[in-house]
Design an enzyme around this catalytic site. Sequence first.
Site, PDB file in Angstrom:
ATOM      1  N   ASP A 358       0.858  -1.175   0.000  1.00 19.86           N
ATOM      2  CA  ASP A 358       0.000   0.000   0.000  1.00 19.86           C
ATOM      3  C   ASP A 358       0.902   1.235   0.000  1.00 19.86           C
ATOM      4  O   ASP A 358       2.073   1.141   0.354  1.00 19.86           O
ATOM      5  CB  ASP A 358      -0.900  -0.032   1.236  1.00 19.86           C
ATOM      6  N   ASP A 693      -1.582  -0.929   5.990  1.00 15.28           N
ATOM      7  CA  ASP A 693      -1.868  -0.426   7.329  1.00 15.28           C
ATOM      8  C   ASP A 693      -3.076  -1.095   7.950  1.00 15.28           C
ATOM      9  O   ASP A 693      -3.442  -0.806   9.086  1.00 15.28           O
ATOM     10  CB  ASP A 693      -2.065   1.088   7.316  1.00 15.28           C
ATOM     11  N   ASP A 697      -7.045  -2.461   3.537  1.00 16.73           N
ATOM     12  CA  ASP A 697      -6.338  -3.575   2.911  1.00 16.73           C
ATOM     13  C   ASP A 697      -6.680  -4.922   3.544  1.00 16.73           C
ATOM     14  O   ASP A 697      -6.009  -5.918   3.277  1.00 16.73           O
ATOM     15  CB  ASP A 697      -4.817  -3.348   3.022  1.00 16.73           C
TER      16      ASP A 697
END
Length: 976
Positions: A358, A693, A697
């Site tokens: 990410d 994080d 996700d």
Amino acid sequence: MCRVMFLSCLVFQRTLLRYYLFEGLRYVWLSRKGAFCSVRYRRHCCVIDGMNCFRRSLYGANLIDVPVKSYMKLLVEEILNPFYVFQVFSVILWTIDTYYIYASIIVFISFISIGISLYETRKQSVTLRSMARFVTNVTIRRDSGQEECVSSEDLVPGDCLIIPQEGLLLPCDAALLAGECLVNESMLTGESVPVLKTSLPAVDRKYSSDSERRHTLFCGTQLIQAKGGRPGGAGAVAVVTSTGFFTAKGNLVSSILYPQPIDFRFYKDAFKFLFILGFFALIGSIYIFVVLYKAQVTWLELIIRSLDIVTIAVPPALPAAITAGTIYAQNRLKSEGVFCISPPRINVCGKVSLFCFDKTGTLTEDGLDVWGVVEAGPAGFSELVPDPQQLPAGPMLSGLACCHTVTLLRGQPIGDPLELMMVESTGWGCFESMSLPGVYCPRLFRRQGQSQAVAIVGRFPFSSALQRMSVVTVDRGGRSALAFIKGAPEMVASLCRPETVPSQFASELRNFSSEGLRVLALGCKTVDSSQLHFFEVEKDMQFLGFLMMKNQVKKESGEVINILTAAQVRNVMVTGDNILTAVSVAKSCGMVAPEEKVIYVIANPHTARSMPTLKFSLQDGGSAAAHSSEVGGFGYHLAINGKSFAALCDYFPDDLPKVLMRATVFARMSPDQKTQLVKELQKLNYRVGMCGDGANDCGALRAADVGVSLSEAEASVASPFTSKTQNISCVPLLIREGRCSLVTSFSLFRYMALYSLIQFISVIILSTVSTSPGDWQFVFWDLVLVTVLALVMGMGGPSLVLHPHRPPASLLALPVLGSLFIHTCLIALGQLAALFITKSQDWFVPLNSTVFGTKNLPNMENTSVFALSGFQYIIMAIAVTKGYPHKKPLYHNCESSETLYKHALDDQTINPVSSRLLPSQVLIDLGILNCLRLLRGTHPSKKQYKLLNNVLSESSSWPPLNQTLTPRNHTVVSIS
């Protein structure tokens, strides 16, 4: 509808309720479907009068009840384990064969092992139960409007839950109907920043907790405060949607109680290899039977000796021994702040070939600095205003100050770091007020030093799927209601009136994004404050302009990307940000080298006016011919956004694998698309890692082979690994530990197999000459030598450098089987040589051949074989404990080196013989096995991504630059 009719039938016709429980979930028989179906909430259930008692019977108690078995039941289950069944069989056999000392020691050790295992198992069950089981008193509202305090154990889907102003630890999943709640969801997502949840919008669509996460309160999360949902502005109102194991917390507990099996070749081959050893045991039993039959021993001894060889050739501790490396690696990871709830996945880390990252908060810093603002007007964009406080009073300044989910907690503003920085840059402050009529506890925002205030009366929080958020505000007195929208520039522009969007929109956005800036767009319009439906609010807006924020790349990101690239681990960025911003960050952290080209993949879906199209466009707009050499030599990276990714999956499935092979940047990806991307990469036989994080996700982290959540929590449902280090430096550490664990597991497996074969050969040779090892000799072999060596062999730490080649995962490959075969031959030759050399000496005294087994001990034949085999155990421990390149050399493992040195000094007479056997390991690895590989020849890899990479590397026509392709005429590169 079928289920609702079934419920009515049960209530009014007293039909028998048939159900069963599986892994905590209740499945009810539906006669219309002719099957058992899981019990889930249906909104129709709560509006039928007199259904409360029935719903309690249907859904059961609201408990996540982890069973804690009694010690007696655990003991029975433990004894019935195949390992202990085999152990009991062996002990009985040894006792009949008069191996009393060895059998007694094994029984003693087994009892200690069983006791520790029972204690740890029950302790874990009690700990998990105390974490999972939660009962409290809650307030619910009945259909009559009366409020009642009940136990949370009695909650069922459909109950109306009253949430107090001070919040509570939620005992169920619920949809928020009125008010706002500030929630700490770190247990579920790993996100340390509290999340603001708003009431469910009144829309005519089926409720889903996945699509309505911003309006759903999850079980196990801490509600910090609630307001705006009841008269006086205190508290909130929610409806219970799931209870027990159907909740988010129940899903977490269920994943711990009933983990999904891991599809990893190493674990499959380990059990297959046991059958190979079983075959050797069968051959040995037949041989012993024939030898003893010729020696005319009793039938009892013949049967016992034939079965005893099975307990030697098939070590029951083999499956347990190969987990030692994983346990050591898990402890080392824990000391580095990386926590694991699925230890078998540590070995999988050693085979990771692609890692997805990410962007925001993972590769870049969480905090952002405001870089500037540009306003839109009839003449286009204004000049850049570096400080938002310099903006004149108007919609743009009000939008920056109010379009967010920042709230006050004990007088301190709390919320997303980006929004906190945005509000702070305007110079506006936040305070609580009760002065507005008809609005409960509104949050007022006003500029410092001014009396004019703006109140937020409605919020529609940011959604990754929608790529925007909006608020409705009024000024003091409840007049002049304005709606503001903030989000991705492309999305905001699509919701604004076309005439308000400047013609320079695309060029300005491209310029700012290319500099690596985080660009947000804002819009506004006048609304009726009594109509707060977001479909009405978020349309026909007036475009206000851009807010640019600078997101710095973490200093560790570039270093880690370079380490992974050097180790031939492919790096991919998956983000919800703008594609140009993502490409800029990819260049900053080293995913894209300065000399490499970026080709944008533009795919459009089918519409009523056009066919699906696919186009590959160069970053700098140059011609295809000018860059054909770079493209043909793979000097390029592909970049694609979520919209094009969806169209590519739907209309260009033949091109999808090729794009996945060359794409490095995936931008504007929704959470569902991130999960889909991980699964598509896995279809190409990649072992995929994902680092994020944990907020947006979660799906991708769970779908990946190795998911790493950067979180302060020690464990969350988001991923099997959680790192307290808030940067990606944990990724190379995890891969190094995974490779070390996998190599250690290989070493221990080979050592345990060779230990069985050494003892197997010793017993076969001694049985041939009418003798056998003694009681204490077995004790020395199994406990003093092998057990101690096996324990210390796994203590070596990982190498400090990631090597480009990954360790093998197959135990049935030529190097492993070939090495075992050659070592076995050398072991047999060594023991036979020791026996024959001993017999050839003048001082040799032959044994009494008229008796068999331990009755003619001691004798020189036994002594020669026993002494040499002891050194063979030590030599094999050194031979199979390879350090380079994934593990530190053996001399770094102080415990192992000291143990080997002490054992080697036990008998100096065999030392000259054993010292000559160590160079044979080099001969085997570098000589004989290489010859076998040459004879076998090279076989192409079976992994799809390697085959596809070879095809694309040889193709100079793909990708076809600056050509518009359709599903009918695009070029197909196939894999034969």
